[in-house]
Design a protein around this motif. Sequence first.
Motif, mmCIF file in Angstrom:
data_model
loop_
_atom_site.group_PDB
_atom_site.id
_atom_site.type_symbol
_atom_site.label_atom_id
_atom_site.label_comp_id
_atom_site.label_asym_id
_atom_site.label_seq_id
_atom_site.Cartn_x
_atom_site.Cartn_y
_atom_site.Cartn_z
ATOM 1 N N GLU A 293 0.830 -1.191 0.025
ATOM 2 C CA GLU A 293 0.144 0.029 -0.007
ATOM 3 C C GLU A 293 0.814 1.287 -0.160
ATOM 4 O O GLU A 293 1.845 1.305 0.645
ATOM 5 N N GLN A 294 0.310 2.218 -0.749
ATOM 6 C CA GLN A 294 1.356 3.542 -0.847
ATOM 7 C C GLN A 294 1.374 4.002 0.225
ATOM 8 O O GLN A 294 2.881 4.391 0.830
ATOM 9 N N ILE A 295 0.470 4.394 1.188
ATOM 10 C CA ILE A 295 0.490 4.910 2.597
ATOM 11 C C ILE A 295 1.568 4.274 3.805
ATOM 12 O O ILE A 295 2.354 4.902 4.237
ATOM 13 N N VAL A 296 1.436 3.035 3.506
ATOM 14 C CA VAL A 296 1.955 2.159 4.482
ATOM 15 C C VAL A 296 3.730 2.104 3.718
ATOM 16 O O VAL A 296 4.777 2.376 4.640
ATOM 17 N N ASP A 297 3.817 2.092 2.624
ATOM 18 C CA ASP A 297 5.117 2.437 1.774
ATOM 19 C C ASP A 297 6.046 3.339 2.339
ATOM 20 O O ASP A 297 7.183 3.628 2.784
ATOM 21 N N SER A 298 5.227 4.748 2.348
ATOM 22 C CA SER A 298 5.707 6.023 2.564
ATOM 23 C C SER A 298 6.084 5.902 4.164
ATOM 24 O O SER A 298 7.143 6.612 4.571
ATOM 25 N N MET A 299 5.318 5.368 5.007
ATOM 26 C CA MET A 299 5.604 5.146 6.513
ATOM 27 C C MET A 299 7.029 4.515 6.666
ATOM 28 O O MET A 299 7.702 4.743 7.522
ATOM 29 N N ILE A 300 7.101 3.332 5.755
ATOM 30 C CA ILE A 300 8.071 2.446 5.985
ATOM 31 C C ILE A 300 9.518 3.386 5.661
ATOM 32 O O ILE A 300 10.553 3.235 6.224
ATOM 33 N N ASP A 301 9.281 4.075 4.594
ATOM 34 C CA ASP A 301 10.448 4.927 3.919
ATOM 35 C C ASP A 301 11.026 5.955 5.159
ATOM 36 O O ASP A 301 11.906 6.010 5.326
ATOM 37 N N GLN A 302 10.117 6.325 5.789
ATOM 38 C CA GLN A 302 10.160 7.286 6.942
ATOM 39 C C GLN A 302 11.250 6.490 7.968
ATOM 40 O O GLN A 302 12.121 6.989 8.665
ATOM 41 N N VAL A 304 13.173 3.671 7.489
ATOM 42 C CA VAL A 304 14.186 3.514 6.805
ATOM 43 C C VAL A 304 15.131 4.786 6.982
ATOM 44 O O VAL A 304 16.291 4.503 7.434
ATOM 45 N N SER A 305 14.790 5.951 6.884
ATOM 46 C CA SER A 305 15.489 6.983 6.780
ATOM 47 C C SER A 305 15.516 7.630 8.317
ATOM 48 O O SER A 305 16.180 8.730 8.689
ATOM 49 N N ARG A 306 14.875 6.824 9.331
ATOM 50 C CA ARG A 306 15.172 7.116 10.919
ATOM 51 C C ARG A 306 14.494 8.565 11.141
ATOM 52 O O ARG A 306 14.606 8.904 12.320
ATOM 53 N N HIS A 307 13.414 8.664 10.139
ATOM 54 C CA HIS A 307 12.736 10.061 10.588
ATOM 55 C C HIS A 307 11.366 9.342 11.682
ATOM 56 O O HIS A 307 10.883 10.251 12.171
ATOM 57 N N ARG A 308 11.176 8.237 11.480
ATOM 58 C CA ARG A 308 10.232 7.702 12.532
ATOM 59 C C ARG A 308 10.969 6.522 13.187
ATOM 60 O O ARG A 308 12.033 6.069 12.442
ATOM 61 N N ASP A 309 10.166 5.636 13.947
ATOM 62 C CA ASP A 309 10.771 4.542 14.280
ATOM 63 C C ASP A 309 9.607 3.490 14.376
ATOM 64 O O ASP A 309 8.567 3.630 14.092
ATOM 65 N N PRO A 310 10.104 2.125 14.203
ATOM 66 C CA PRO A 310 9.119 1.005 14.045
ATOM 67 C C PRO A 310 7.980 0.829 14.991
ATOM 68 O O PRO A 310 7.062 0.368 14.747
ATOM 69 N N TYR A 311 8.313 1.514 15.991
ATOM 70 C CA TYR A 311 7.380 1.409 17.225
ATOM 71 C C TYR A 311 6.074 2.369 16.889
ATOM 72 O O TYR A 311 4.916 1.891 17.198
ATOM 73 N N THR A 312 6.447 3.558 16.534
ATOM 74 C CA THR A 312 5.271 4.498 16.116
ATOM 75 C C THR A 312 4.638 3.818 14.927
ATOM 76 O O THR A 312 3.610 4.019 14.961
ATOM 77 N N LEU A 313 5.430 3.208 14.076
ATOM 78 C CA LEU A 313 4.748 2.626 12.801
ATOM 79 C C LEU A 313 3.652 1.687 13.346
ATOM 80 O O LEU A 313 2.572 1.613 12.710
ATOM 81 N N ALA A 314 4.315 0.805 14.114
ATOM 82 C CA ALA A 314 3.254 -0.099 14.695
ATOM 83 C C ALA A 314 1.991 0.460 15.184
ATOM 84 O O ALA A 314 0.960 -0.070 15.163
ATOM 85 N N ASP A 315 2.242 1.327 16.183
ATOM 86 C CA ASP A 315 1.174 2.226 16.682
ATOM 87 C C ASP A 315 0.203 2.559 15.744
ATOM 88 O O ASP A 315 -0.922 2.452 15.768
ATOM 89 N N SER A 316 0.476 3.358 14.578
ATOM 90 C CA SER A 316 -0.201 3.751 13.678
ATOM 91 C C SER A 316 -0.846 2.714 12.959
ATOM 92 O O SER A 316 -2.068 2.958 12.468
ATOM 93 N N LEU A 317 -0.407 1.669 12.688
ATOM 94 C CA LEU A 317 -1.091 0.671 12.047
ATOM 95 C C LEU A 317 -2.212 0.196 12.758
ATOM 96 O O LEU A 317 -3.317 -0.203 12.545
ATOM 97 N N LEU A 318 -1.982 -0.184 14.096
ATOM 98 C CA LEU A 318 -2.834 -0.680 14.993
ATOM 99 C C LEU A 318 -4.122 0.166 15.324
ATOM 100 O O LEU A 318 -5.193 -0.089 15.348
ATOM 101 N N ALA A 319 -3.734 1.662 15.384
ATOM 102 C CA ALA A 319 -4.676 2.664 15.582
ATOM 103 C C ALA A 319 -5.618 2.513 14.535
ATOM 104 O O ALA A 319 -6.891 2.903 14.741
ATOM 105 N N GLY A 320 -5.122 2.382 13.071
ATOM 106 C CA GLY A 320 -5.754 2.515 11.853
ATOM 107 C C GLY A 320 -6.767 1.275 11.979
ATOM 108 O O GLY A 320 -7.713 1.399 10.993
ATOM 109 N N MET A 321 -6.426 0.213 12.584
ATOM 110 C CA MET A 321 -7.471 -0.835 12.620
ATOM 111 C C MET A 321 -8.521 -0.676 13.449
ATOM 112 O O MET A 321 -9.548 -1.516 13.210
ATOM 113 N N ALA A 322 -8.550 0.038 14.284
ATOM 114 C CA ALA A 322 -9.266 0.008 15.382
ATOM 115 C C ALA A 322 -10.726 0.537 14.920
ATOM 116 O O ALA A 322 -10.772 1.317 13.909
#
Length: 322
Positions: A293-302, A304-322
Amino acid sequence: MVEAGSDDIQAVTAALARGDIRACARIISRVERAEEDLVPLLRALYKAGGRAQVVGVTGPPGAGKSSLVSQMIRVWRKRGKRVAVLAVDPSSPFSGGAVLGDRLRMADHTCDDGVFIRSMASRGQLGGLAKAAGDVLTVLDAMDWDVIVVETVGVGQNETAIIRHADVVVLVQTPMGGDDVQAAKAGINEIGDIYVVNKGDHPEADRTVSQIRDMITLDHHLHPESTWIRPVVKTQSILGQGVEDLADAVQQWFDHVRNHPETAAARARHRVRHRTAEIIRDTLDKRLLRDEEQIVDSMIDQVVSRHRDPYTLADSLLAGMA
Ligand SMILES: Nc1nc2c(ncn2[C@@H]2O[C@H](COP(=O)(O)OP(=O)(O)OP(=O)(O)O)[C@@H](O)[C@H]2O)c(=O)[nH]1
Ligand SMILES: [Mg+2]
């Protein structure tokens, strides 16, 4: 889309409730293809189900699970029960050989419309096998089966996950030497409401039965709060010996939980927890590993570039599921 499909959902639910095998086979194939638009149907089917006794049969490769299930079908049919079997084979991702073996051993029942047998292997499976097996059970449970058997090889994590869908777990062992019984102890105490020592023709069979009984007695002293004392049944599945006793033991389990509603409720809650966790994992796996998915890909890129961390990404994905 849900709106447009609601007639279909009603039609399929009704067809399954009537015991329409072709409708059942069609839906199962769609589950195996992990079709996304099946979810509304699965929701409806889950609510329609819950009547069948779901019996898990597990144990090491070659213990005689399929031969035993085939004999159990005979006994259940004699007792007027309609039986569906789901043989899940996580161990052969490429060959499917054992699955074919299961088919052959159960071939005696192919002309009986009170029996339905289906195999699933990892091959061709797009999502998690345990999750897909859960979906297939949801489909079968919306039909008119009295008993649904789920057979799986009991060795690793995946297999344990599949067997968690069952109301009662039959653990099939074979006669073994004293040391092997010790080694098997952890596994034996972890899973299984009913124990079987199959290949009862083997000279070590009686000794294995009494060693497992000793282990259960000891475990019961340590956990006196448990109201079910796990039975050990000796069988010889090629001749059908002990199979009536095993069917009786399974029935006794269901009688027991009827008299102990708190045990039944705890079990049911446990199953729902695991089932839901499985669906969450599968959904996340799909979004992260398969969909691109494009939106997930762009979060993953962030990340990768260490502008974000995988914990926050995990939270965002889980929040999006609720
Ligand atoms: N001697 C003896 N052999 C048995 C008995 N039951 C099954 N077998 C043999 O054990 C082998 C394995 O039987 P299956 O029923 O395929 O065992 P399984 O546990 O389903 O095997 P997988 O699904 O491949 O893990 C076959 O060759 C059976 O004929 C028994 O009671 N005594
Ligand atoms: Mg088998």
